[in-house]
Write a protein that holds these residues in place. Structure first.
Motif, PDB file in Angstrom:
ATOM      1  N   GLN A  80     -18.677  18.315 -12.129  1.00 55.91           N
ATOM      2  CA  GLN A  80     -18.903  19.145 -10.947  1.00 55.91           C
ATOM      3  C   GLN A  80     -18.353  18.485  -9.685  1.00 55.91           C
ATOM      4  O   GLN A  80     -17.768  19.165  -8.837  1.00 55.91           O
ATOM      5  CB  GLN A  80     -20.390  19.449 -10.787  1.00 55.91           C
ATOM      6  N   LEU A  81     -18.532  17.190  -9.566  1.00 57.86           N
ATOM      7  CA  LEU A  81     -18.003  16.492  -8.387  1.00 57.86           C
ATOM      8  C   LEU A  81     -16.477  16.569  -8.334  1.00 57.86           C
ATOM      9  O   LEU A  81     -15.896  16.853  -7.281  1.00 57.86           O
ATOM     10  CB  LEU A  81     -18.465  15.030  -8.392  1.00 57.86           C
ATOM     11  N   PHE A  82     -15.839  16.320  -9.461  1.00 58.45           N
ATOM     12  CA  PHE A  82     -14.378  16.363  -9.484  1.00 58.45           C
ATOM     13  C   PHE A  82     -13.855  17.782  -9.271  1.00 58.45           C
ATOM     14  O   PHE A  82     -12.874  17.991  -8.554  1.00 58.45           O
ATOM     15  CB  PHE A  82     -13.833  15.782 -10.786  1.00 58.45           C
ATOM     16  N   GLU A  83     -14.494  18.758  -9.874  1.00 57.20           N
ATOM     17  CA  GLU A  83     -14.088  20.159  -9.677  1.00 57.20           C
ATOM     18  C   GLU A  83     -14.249  20.555  -8.208  1.00 57.20           C
ATOM     19  O   GLU A  83     -13.418  21.278  -7.661  1.00 57.20           O
ATOM     20  CB  GLU A  83     -14.920  21.087 -10.562  1.00 57.20           C
ATOM     21  N   ARG A  84     -15.306  20.081  -7.596  1.00 58.11           N
ATOM     22  CA  ARG A  84     -15.541  20.385  -6.179  1.00 58.11           C
ATOM     23  C   ARG A  84     -14.377  19.869  -5.336  1.00 58.11           C
ATOM     24  O   ARG A  84     -13.883  20.553  -4.445  1.00 58.11           O
ATOM     25  CB  ARG A  84     -16.849  19.734  -5.735  1.00 58.11           C
ATOM     26  N   TYR A  85     -13.930  18.646  -5.630  1.00 63.66           N
ATOM     27  CA  TYR A  85     -12.789  18.108  -4.890  1.00 63.66           C
ATOM     28  C   TYR A  85     -11.547  18.976  -5.116  1.00 63.66           C
ATOM     29  O   TYR A  85     -10.847  19.315  -4.161  1.00 63.66           O
ATOM     30  CB  TYR A  85     -12.504  16.657  -5.294  1.00 63.66           C
ATOM     31  N   LEU A  86     -11.271  19.316  -6.369  1.00 66.16           N
ATOM     32  CA  LEU A  86     -10.084  20.138  -6.640  1.00 66.16           C
ATOM     33  C   LEU A  86     -10.156  21.478  -5.919  1.00 66.16           C
ATOM     34  O   LEU A  86      -9.165  21.943  -5.363  1.00 66.16           O
ATOM     35  CB  LEU A  86      -9.939  20.385  -8.144  1.00 66.16           C
ATOM     36  N   ASP A  87     -11.322  22.096  -5.924  1.00 69.55           N
ATOM     37  CA  ASP A  87     -11.475  23.415  -5.312  1.00 69.55           C
ATOM     38  C   ASP A  87     -11.465  23.378  -3.795  1.00 69.55           C
ATOM     39  O   ASP A  87     -10.986  24.308  -3.156  1.00 69.55           O
ATOM     40  CB  ASP A  87     -12.776  24.065  -5.788  1.00 69.55           C
TER      41      ASP A  87
END
Length: 88
Positions: free
Chosen positions: A29-36
């Motif tokens: 979730q943390l990494f996806e948040r950065y990508l998004d």
């Protein structure tokens, strides 16, 4: 494209999303948040720091993100703090 949203079919983003899958929901979730929220507008230097972060071991990432240990790399630590502050 000038806004922060890149198409989901962008091959670079697609590969990065795959690399962000860590097997720990919280890290995913943390990494996806950065990508998004930040990848599209970040500089090449910031993107390079993110790619460096993806090379780290999951157990270290978990301890760093959760604050159990201090990350020894200042650039990684700064990016992790930015990621924590991004809206969910």
């Amino acid at each position: 494209m000038s806004d922060a949203a890149e198409p989901i079919f962008d091959p670079v983003i697609k590969r990065l999303r795959w690399r962000c899958r860590r097997g720990m929901r919280e890290l995913d979730q943390l990494f996806e948040r950065y990508l998004d929220r930040a990848w599209a507008t970040d500089s090449e230097a910031q993107r390079a720091v993110f790619l460096q972060l993806l090379e780290c071991e999951d157990d270290k990432l978990w301890r760093w993100f959760m604050g159990y240990e201090e990350c020894p790399d200042a650039a990684l630590a700064q990016l992790m703090e930015r990621i924590r502050q991004l809206p969910a």
